[in-house]
Design an enzyme around this catalytic site. Structure first.
Site, PDB file in Angstrom:
ATOM      1  N   THR A 135     -65.367  11.590  29.119  1.00  0.00           N
ATOM      2  CA  THR A 135     -64.868  10.725  30.177  1.00  0.00           C
ATOM      3  C   THR A 135     -65.991   9.932  30.844  1.00  0.00           C
ATOM      4  OG1 THR A 135     -63.917  10.808  32.403  1.00  0.00           O
ATOM      5  CG2 THR A 135     -65.018  12.788  31.671  1.00  0.00           C
ATOM      6  N   ASP A 136     -65.629   8.826  31.476  1.00  0.00           N
ATOM      7  CA  ASP A 136     -66.632   8.052  32.217  1.00  0.00           C
ATOM      8  C   ASP A 136     -67.093   8.781  33.485  1.00  0.00           C
ATOM      9  OD1 ASP A 136     -64.307   7.730  33.742  1.00  0.00           O
ATOM     10  OD2 ASP A 136     -64.358   5.537  33.735  1.00  0.00           O
ATOM     11  N   GLU A 137     -66.326   9.811  33.893  1.00  0.00           N
ATOM     12  CA  GLU A 137     -66.660  10.489  35.157  1.00  0.00           C
ATOM     13  C   GLU A 137     -68.000  11.220  35.087  1.00  0.00           C
ATOM     14  OE1 GLU A 137     -63.592  12.526  37.230  1.00  0.00           O
ATOM     15  OE2 GLU A 137     -62.049  11.120  36.603  1.00  0.00           O
ATOM     16  N   TYR A 183     -64.657  19.148  37.597  1.00  0.00           N
ATOM     17  CA  TYR A 183     -64.140  18.613  36.323  1.00  0.00           C
ATOM     18  C   TYR A 183     -65.227  17.835  35.585  1.00  0.00           C
ATOM     19  CZ  TYR A 183     -61.996  15.154  33.198  1.00  0.00           C
ATOM     20  OH  TYR A 183     -61.711  14.347  32.119  1.00  0.00           O
ATOM     21  N   LYS A 187     -67.201  18.564  32.003  1.00  0.00           N
ATOM     22  CA  LYS A 187     -67.188  17.639  30.862  1.00  0.00           C
ATOM     23  C   LYS A 187     -68.626  17.253  30.498  1.00  0.00           C
ATOM     24  CE  LYS A 187     -64.121  15.987  28.951  1.00  0.00           C
ATOM     25  NZ  LYS A 187     -63.314  16.444  27.778  1.00  0.00           N
TER      26      LYS A 187
END
Ligand code: NAD
Ligand code: DAU
Length: 377
Positions: A135-137, A183, A187
């Site tokens: 993810t970009d997060e 989260y 990741k």
């Protein structure tokens, strides 16, 4: 060419679109969907492919090393597309351990099982691939330097029509990791393990980091399906903080197409960012959702505006995400296929037309969870 591909998390939102694409497009491949069917996994997402000869569902936990080893051997897996994860930021704030277990330990168990299997074969890693969906997060948050928006420096079909950017910086494949939520920390950790398996053991891997997805079959704890359903039922729309946060939205089938392309043509050990240069402030997106649902239900304009309810902000709420996907466009010629307004219309229609799917999820246990999670906001 024949291939045996393990797709993890295939009963979830993005996974179900990836499974559908591969089952339909590659009749010579055997697609094995490994999913634990947590609250987010739903086999109803795959009704249309469940009887197909090149598709098999296996219920298992990615963190169960012995089970994963058995599945890799039994199905002679030569490619892994790994999507299974705990994926909701709000849940990670309440229960970080589950995120570490699934996202970190689960990814590690899969990597180790793939390593053991592939290293035991005469050809070893030749023709194998471990593709990790991230993810970009993991990159953290960008500044919101243009609160009113400015002309986007790049555009794609997704952002066609002169859409805006809310800052001058974008996440690149080289941007340092700086996760803020449990989260995104989990990741980020899993991404590091995947790259470590390449650097240490020579495993062929590829990692992609994508922006926010939207489309059919998304679990209604996430902004778009939750709000569409609430508008339909005249329930409040809980906008976190001032609704100023910016997300970069991509139609889920365009993500699945990118995964297909990168699985087959991406360079080993590379990272590709996936996004459509399609930034939206939450409150502006919410207004589009209200207008679209009201129009499709035949309500007068402005009918549901009063549902907007500002609530306490998400802890550590990242201000802006914006992906620079030019590497993927340049190297592999990927482009989003849908303009955002088209995609939103299609998505809202899908949720309104598939009320049964929504009702089954939003009854019972999920309702209870939802009450607990949001009481006091
Ligand atoms: P989702 O929550 O809809 O689906 C996750 C799936 O994983 C579910 O089917 C669930 O049953 C399964 N799962 C969870 N724990 C498992 C376990 N221990 N063993 C086996 N299966 C398990 O998630 P999603 O939104 O489809 O996201 C899929 C992947 O894409 C995730 O890795 C997520 O980090 C990543 N991603 C999501 C987005 C997005 O906008 N949704 C954007 C970028 C990247
Ligand atoms: O950027 C990619 C990520 O996008 C994925 O890695 C995650 O798995 C996915 O869940 C998504 O994360 P977000 O936190 O951005 O998505 P969510 O739909 O939860 O929220 C979108 C924005 O809307 C965010 O700024 C928080 C806000 N929000 C969300 C909900 C659920 C609200 O204001 N109210 C809400 O009720």
């Amino acid at each position: 060419m024949k291939r045996n591909i393990l797709i993890t998390g295939g009963a979830g939102f993005i996974g179900s679109h990836v499974v559908r694409l591969f089952v339909n497009k590659y009749p010579d491949y055997n697609i094995v969907n490994l999913d634990l069917l947590t609250y987010a996994g739903n086999l109803a997402n795959l009704k249309d492919v469940e009887g197909r000869p090149n598709y098999k569902f296996v219920k298992a936990d990615i963190a169960d090393y012995d089970a994963v080893r058995r599945i890799m051997a039994e199905h002679e897996i030569d490619g892994v597309i790994h999507l299974a994860a705990e994926s909701h930021v709000d849940r990670s704030i309440k229960d970080p351990f589950t995120f570490a277990r699934t996202n970190v330990m689960g990814t590690l168990a899969l990597l180790q099982a793939a390593r053991e299997r592939w290293e035991s074969l005469p050809e070893k890693y030749e023709g194998k691939l471990f593709y990790h969906i991230s993810t970009d997060e993991v990159y953290g948050a960008l500044e919101l330097t243009h609160p009113g928006g400015t002309t986007a420096p790049f555009s794609t079909k997704a952002s066609a029509g002169g859409h805006e950017a809310y800052g001058t910086e974008f996440f690149l494949e080289t941007t340092n990791y700086n996760p803020h939520s449990p989260y995104s920390a989990s990741k980020a950790s899993s991404d590091h393990f995947v790259r470590a398996y390449h650097d240490t053991y020579g495993m062929p891997v590829v990692v992609t980091n994508c922006s926010n997805n939207y489309g059919p079959y998304q679990f209604p704890e996430k902004l778009i399906p939750l709000f569409v359903n609430n508008i339909r039922h005249g329930k409040p729309l809980p906008v976190y903080g001032k609704g100023e946060n910016v997300r970069d939205w991509l139609y889920v089938e365009d993500h699945a197409r990118a995964i297909d392309l990168i699985f087959h043509k991406g360079r080993i050990a590379e990272t590709y960012n996936i996004g459509g240069f399609n930034e939206w402030k939450n409150i502006d997106l919410i207004r589009v959702l209200i207008r679209t649902v009201d129009r499709l239900l035949g309500n007068p304009e402005g009918h549901s505006d009063h549902l907007i309810t500002y609530v306490t902000d998400r802890a550590g709420h990242d201000l802006r995400y914006a992906i620079d996907s030019r590497k993927l466009q340049r190297e592999l010629g990927w482009e989003p296929s849908l303009q955002f307004e088209e995609g939103i219309e299609k998505t809202v229609r899908w949720y309104l037309d598939n009320q049964d799917w929504m009702d089954r999820i939003t009854s019972g246990e999920y309702e209870k969870y939802y009450e607990e999670m949001y009481s006091g906001r």
